[in-house]
Design a protein around this motif. Sequence first.
Motif, short mmCIF file in Angstrom:
data_model
loop_
_atom_site.label_atom_id
_atom_site.label_comp_id
_atom_site.label_asym_id
_atom_site.label_seq_id
_atom_site.Cartn_x
_atom_site.Cartn_y
_atom_site.Cartn_z
N PHE A 294 6.53 -5.14 -0.52
CA PHE A 294 5.99 -3.72 -0.78
C PHE A 294 6.33 -3.35 -2.03
N ALA A 295 7.47 -3.50 -2.52
CA ALA A 295 8.04 -2.73 -3.84
C ALA A 295 7.38 -3.75 -4.74
N GLY A 296 6.97 -4.92 -4.59
CA GLY A 296 6.50 -5.58 -5.71
C GLY A 296 5.12 -5.14 -6.01
N LEU A 297 4.57 -4.61 -4.79
CA LEU A 297 2.84 -4.07 -4.94
C LEU A 297 3.15 -2.86 -5.52
N VAL A 298 3.96 -2.05 -5.38
CA VAL A 298 4.13 -0.69 -6.01
C VAL A 298 4.35 -0.99 -7.77
N HIS B 91 -0.66 8.90 -4.15
CA HIS B 91 -1.97 8.48 -4.06
C HIS B 91 -1.87 6.75 -3.68
N TYR B 92 -0.87 6.05 -3.72
CA TYR B 92 -0.60 4.91 -3.68
C TYR B 92 0.39 4.58 -2.27
N PHE B 93 1.65 4.93 -2.62
CA PHE B 93 2.50 4.36 -1.63
C PHE B 93 2.31 5.02 -0.26
N LYS B 94 2.17 6.41 -0.03
CA LYS B 94 1.73 7.20 1.00
C LYS B 94 0.62 6.20 1.82
N SER B 95 -0.52 6.30 1.29
CA SER B 95 -1.55 5.83 1.76
C SER B 95 -1.46 4.19 2.38
N LYS B 96 -0.83 3.33 1.41
CA LYS B 96 -0.50 2.08 1.80
C LYS B 96 0.52 2.03 2.88
N MET B 97 1.40 2.72 2.81
CA MET B 97 2.45 2.75 3.92
C MET B 97 1.92 2.94 5.32
N GLU B 98 0.95 4.05 5.22
CA GLU B 98 0.33 4.47 6.42
C GLU B 98 -0.34 3.25 7.01
N SER B 99 -1.21 2.63 5.96
CA SER B 99 -2.19 1.52 6.28
C SER B 99 -1.35 0.45 7.21
N ILE B 100 -0.42 0.07 6.49
CA ILE B 100 0.60 -0.98 7.14
C ILE B 100 1.01 -0.60 8.43
N ILE B 101 1.48 0.33 8.63
CA ILE B 101 2.00 0.82 9.77
C ILE B 101 0.80 0.82 10.88
N ASP B 102 -0.53 1.41 10.33
CA ASP B 102 -1.51 1.55 11.18
C ASP B 102 -2.01 0.21 11.82
N ARG B 103 -1.86 -0.79 10.89
CA ARG B 103 -2.22 -2.14 11.42
C ARG B 103 -1.19 -2.97 12.09
N GLY B 104 -0.17 -2.69 11.94
CA GLY B 104 0.97 -3.36 12.58
C GLY B 104 1.27 -4.60 11.73
N THR B 105 0.86 -4.41 10.42
CA THR B 105 1.17 -5.94 9.52
C THR B 105 2.46 -5.90 9.26
N THR B 106 3.16 -7.15 9.15
CA THR B 106 4.60 -7.49 8.73
C THR B 106 4.46 -7.47 7.20
N VAL B 107 5.23 -6.63 6.71
CA VAL B 107 5.12 -6.76 5.16
C VAL B 107 6.64 -6.38 4.99
N PRO B 108 7.37 -7.30 4.13
CA PRO B 108 8.86 -7.03 3.79
C PRO B 108 9.00 -6.02 2.74
#
Length: 1044
Positions: A217-221, A196-213
């Motif tokens: 990302f691990a810190g957000l989780v 419910h968090y990692f999968k949707s957040k990862m897809e959102s980052i890839i979808d937007r093309g945002t640069t997130v180290p």
Amino acid sequence: MSDVQLDSALFFKRAERIFQAWEKPTGDTAELEGLTALQVVLGEPNDDTPAYNKTMSLQLYLLGFEFPSTLMLFTKSPRKVTFVCSSSKAKLLKQLQSSNGIEVDIQVRSKDEGAAKQVVKDLVLSLGDGKIGSLPKDKPAGKLVDDWNSAVAGSKGGLEVVDISTTISAILNEKDGEELKNLITGSKMTATTMQHYFKSKMESIIDRGTTVPHEVFAGLVEEKIGNDEKGPDMKLWNKNPSLGDVDFSSTEWVYTPIIQSGGKYDLKVTAMSDNSPLKPGVILASLGIRYKSYCTSMSRTFFISPNKKQESYYSALLEARSEALKKLKAGAVVQDVYNEIQQFVESKSPTMGQNLSKSIGFATGIEYRDSSFVLNAKNSRTLKENMVLILSLGVQELPDPKKAGKTYSLLLADTVKVGQSGAVVLTEGVTKLNDVVMDLEDEEELESEPEVKAKPRKSNGDAKAKSPVKTRTGAGGARVMTTKTRGANRDNVEQTTSEKIKANQARLHAQRNADGVKKWEKGGKGKDGAQDKVVKRYESYRREEQLPRAVEDRRVYVDEQRQSVVLPINGFAVPFHISTIKNVTKTEESDHIVLRINFQSPGQIAGKKEDMPFEDPDANFIRSVSFRSQDQRHMLKVFDSITGLKKTATKREAERKELADVIEQEKLVEVKGRHPYVLKNVFPRPAPEGKKTDGNVEIHQNGIRFRPDGPASRIDLLFSNIKHLFFQPSEKELIVIIHVHLKAPIMLGKKKTYDVQFYREVSDMSFDETGGKKRRARYGDEDEIEQEQEDRKRRAELDKQFHDFARRIESAAQAQQHELEVDVPFRELGFSGVPYRSNVLLLPTTNCLIHISEFPFTVITLSDVEIVHLERVQFGLKNFDMVFVLNDFKKPPVHINSIPVVHLDNVKEWLDSCDVPISEGPVNLSWPQIMKTVNDDPLAFYAEGGWEFLTGGGSDAESEESEEGSEFEEDSDAFDDESSSDDESGSDFGDDSDDSGSDEDLSDEGDDWDELERKAERADKKHREKGGDDSDDDRGKKKKGGRR
């Protein structure tokens, strides 16, 4: 640790298992045969100590807590457990009274080094000769360990040390009911986070093309379970109803979440997230949550636009997982299971079989990875029911079909429980191929095949919003497609609304930055306003004679009247004002109590409220003073007195700061010679005495006055202190309002307020006339119709009455040379949002954004706004947030959250029309940190570009080509939505695609519209030369229409 409660019943129940295994050693516990004693010692904690080992696990298993520098010695005849520890730990362990045939003996190590060594020597001598079971691989360290080792080495008979790691592993691996309950809860939390968090957040980052180290990302989780600064994200955990009773204080991460992508993969348990950005392709994610000391873990592989070969490999891995779950059952030998899985994978794919990991998992529990029970080809141990394993299937260095010379890895891991007929997965979820694949083929096709027409994508009703394709495709494909649109020529002439906003915003941002540099060059200083802080001098006593007599006893004395604490230092009574004391702590020992008083001093990590300035920060300061006494009653009394005095002083200071900006208004000058204009029967908000009271509002010479009908206090508002005057009619409301927003707050009762309003409810009580003459004479809806008409009439009268009164206030203020105008909100521009805790309707006015229908009120003056930043503006989200950064940087920004995205364009146009600089971004920013940076050095902030970091203004020149691509995407969306109704030459083709063939030409040949028009003209010319005319076409169309 004074509040530690040990579970005695659980201790003896689990200690019984150890003695039973010792008395009947078989299989994994065979190494206990012939042992004299079992010795387990946990040394002193240090950085080299591993986070999980068997000694620590055994302590947690038996006691539920870690006891550093503590030795446990088990002897079989009679059954006895001996503890060697300090006096403070002994007090806790005394809760364990001998029971169930097991004796508990507690030996206290004295602080005297010689006596402490003697306790250990006597214990070793009592063992005599023989073998002692121990855990040497844990490598404990400390004085207690050294004393034990020297005593064993110096024993006369000689004691032999035997490694019992396998035995302890076997005992810990068989889980009881309470352990399984904790493991199941931890597994659910891990799976919920992944799903419910990692999968949707990862897809959102890839979808937007945002640069997130990966690290970020691990810190957000990690933040999802909460930390010292904020609590757990209950919005996430509420998605799993079975997690309603989770104790988050007993929840922690087994390891920092491991996220890997971009071709660099490490399948070891020691892997870490690096600082590389998250990239499309193959993404590995590993999450592990430890709940009440029990570890769980799961790993998943996600694919972004995979090819068929990668999908087939993952499908084979899923089949291998299913096969392993069948084999992992009670009685199975580990090496046989591994060999069978190895052969199964090789049968599916020789390449995968060669690259399969050397182990497929390990046993877990309190110790995350049991090194004595690894699932590999060398382990000949047998699985038992209720064992919990981490089943980890990993395949390394598979050739990447998309990138020559590159490799990728696959990883699929779960926490499983061994049963009689197979293993059960505890971390189920995000396993199927459809769950782990995110297909972006559409975007790639748009880049490689520019002649394909883009599909229209609406953004919640916004036809001209940027296409999501723009954020993920390069400028190359967009540049080719720009010349293919029907509106390309039109856009060169006509400037769109968004372009006008963009041009105006560029001007506003440049002007705001220039004004900022000019403002702060004139001598303004930042440093968070430190120059405004005044060093306060506190005086406890002016003369020595004023000291209380109680100080002659040379004891700590709290003088509440003088707000001071008198401390005996070197025989002298030294007073300290309570403002110099930061806090006080107490530590209870065996028969003493230690009181530690910490003082305010520079260089400390201060909290938000601790901003005390110092006259000379470079002077010498006393950080703390400690007092140790056997008089516990007196020390506790002193502790409570200092704590209470500090709370009172802090509360008093907070009230002083709260009321610092409250002004004392001038006296109201009543009008003379005539009665004042009056608005009767209105209610004020907030109420003066906290109770709803009606009264009259009067207009006087220099202000307005509310005069209550009852005993409540009057409210005077002077024109000189009124900043805004609002009139809100009763349209779609239950009340009609005159609202006053003040320049400086005033006190109403015991509270300060910036806003005072006067309102009246528009509806009166209705009466039921059933049975009356009027009711009997009517048979339809005449009563309801009449009541509605009366209601509308009443609303109109009230609106006119309140509006006229507001105009009178305006006229009276202007007569006193005060610039005050009545502001009426524009309801048609209103939008919903959350300025505080509830979702309300926010209404723009000429000068402000307001919500005054209910308390708490929101009034934001646009002239006080430096910039407005729109957050969470991205494709796929239904809401966005708005942040108002004020001109006064010392004030925190104002947040309005959860605004529906359908209002995005309207909000932008409204703010742009008010000449307010706007920026937008896809994520929420840390505004406290941003404002701290701005306040530290505003001049440097503006000199380095000011707010350009919010707009990305520094890369305009580099992104001109990609911006040209957006014209196609926006106009193509509008074209597809409107069916090209604006273009007459194209509408004839669009009406009947069978006749025109224009769409076929566009998709098949890729010609632009100029070329198509030339072809159409040539076709018409040939048609006329053959003797045809337009009427033939019309007849053909009618004929076709008839067939339809």
